[in-house]
Design an enzyme around this catalytic site. Sequence first.
Site, mmCIF file in Angstrom:
data_model
loop_
_atom_site.group_PDB
_atom_site.id
_atom_site.type_symbol
_atom_site.label_atom_id
_atom_site.label_comp_id
_atom_site.label_asym_id
_atom_site.label_seq_id
_atom_site.Cartn_x
_atom_site.Cartn_y
_atom_site.Cartn_z
ATOM 1 N N CYS A 1 -2.415 -0.111 7.119
ATOM 2 C CA CYS A 1 -1.577 1.084 7.075
ATOM 3 C C CYS A 1 -1.646 1.855 8.383
ATOM 4 O O CYS A 1 -0.642 2.405 8.834
ATOM 5 C CB CYS A 1 -1.981 1.958 5.898
ATOM 6 S SG CYS A 1 -1.627 1.184 4.303
ATOM 7 N N GLU B 1 1.036 3.982 1.836
ATOM 8 C CA GLU B 1 1.618 4.421 3.104
ATOM 9 C C GLU B 1 2.762 3.518 3.543
ATOM 10 O O GLU B 1 3.796 3.992 4.004
ATOM 11 C CB GLU B 1 0.540 4.469 4.203
ATOM 12 C CG GLU B 1 -0.565 5.471 3.936
ATOM 13 C CD GLU B 1 -1.739 4.903 3.155
ATOM 14 O OE1 GLU B 1 -2.819 5.512 3.213
ATOM 15 O OE2 GLU B 1 -1.592 3.851 2.472
ATOM 16 N N CYS C 1 -6.053 2.531 5.544
ATOM 17 C CA CYS C 1 -6.756 1.294 5.879
ATOM 18 C C CYS C 1 -6.225 0.758 7.216
ATOM 19 O O CYS C 1 -5.240 1.273 7.745
ATOM 20 C CB CYS C 1 -6.540 0.264 4.770
ATOM 21 S SG CYS C 1 -4.891 -0.496 4.787
ATOM 22 N N HIS D 1 0.851 -1.197 0.000
ATOM 23 C CA HIS D 1 0.000 0.000 0.000
ATOM 24 C C HIS D 1 0.881 1.238 0.000
ATOM 25 O O HIS D 1 2.046 1.191 0.407
ATOM 26 C CB HIS D 1 -0.905 0.002 1.229
ATOM 27 C CG HIS D 1 -1.993 -1.008 1.179
ATOM 28 N ND1 HIS D 1 -3.155 -0.867 1.899
ATOM 29 C CD2 HIS D 1 -2.115 -2.180 0.493
ATOM 30 C CE1 HIS D 1 -3.950 -1.910 1.668
ATOM 31 N NE2 HIS D 1 -3.335 -2.717 0.826
#
Length: 156
Positions: free
Chosen positions: A86, A55, A83, A53
Amino acid sequence: MDKERLMEKAVQVAHENVLSNHGGPFGAIIVKNGEIIGMGRNEVTATNDPTAHAEVQAIREACSKLNTFQLSDCEIYTSCEPCPMCLGAIYWARPKAVYYACTKEDAARVGFDDQFIYDQIALPAESRSIPFLQIFPANGNLPFSAWEQSQNRIDY
């Protein structure tokens, strides 16, 4: 750069990622003293890595650049509210602030709904859709015992 321009940069990274067909519509940057030290984009499908992801990618880059596992003097700018995965990575990295553009509800509207993960976390481990069952062998606590006794440990 001011906060607005930094957020525009995070959104630009996300937009470019969509246009390049490299991954999902998410981008993140990490800033220390006004300088971008980490940048990430969603690369889940490009790398077949469900942890790739934006991040997380940005945290990895910033930590590598700074040679540290904590980003306490840094800020994260991300194109969307993080999310649960993250969010966990962000708390472990310990930045001083996180700024986001779109909300998790905005993400859900375009097919990235992570509410089910929040719902699963709230359930007892054995009741989750993917069961989490403890198996505790005789040596199960050995790593923690060794950690407690270690003279070389680095607490975090």
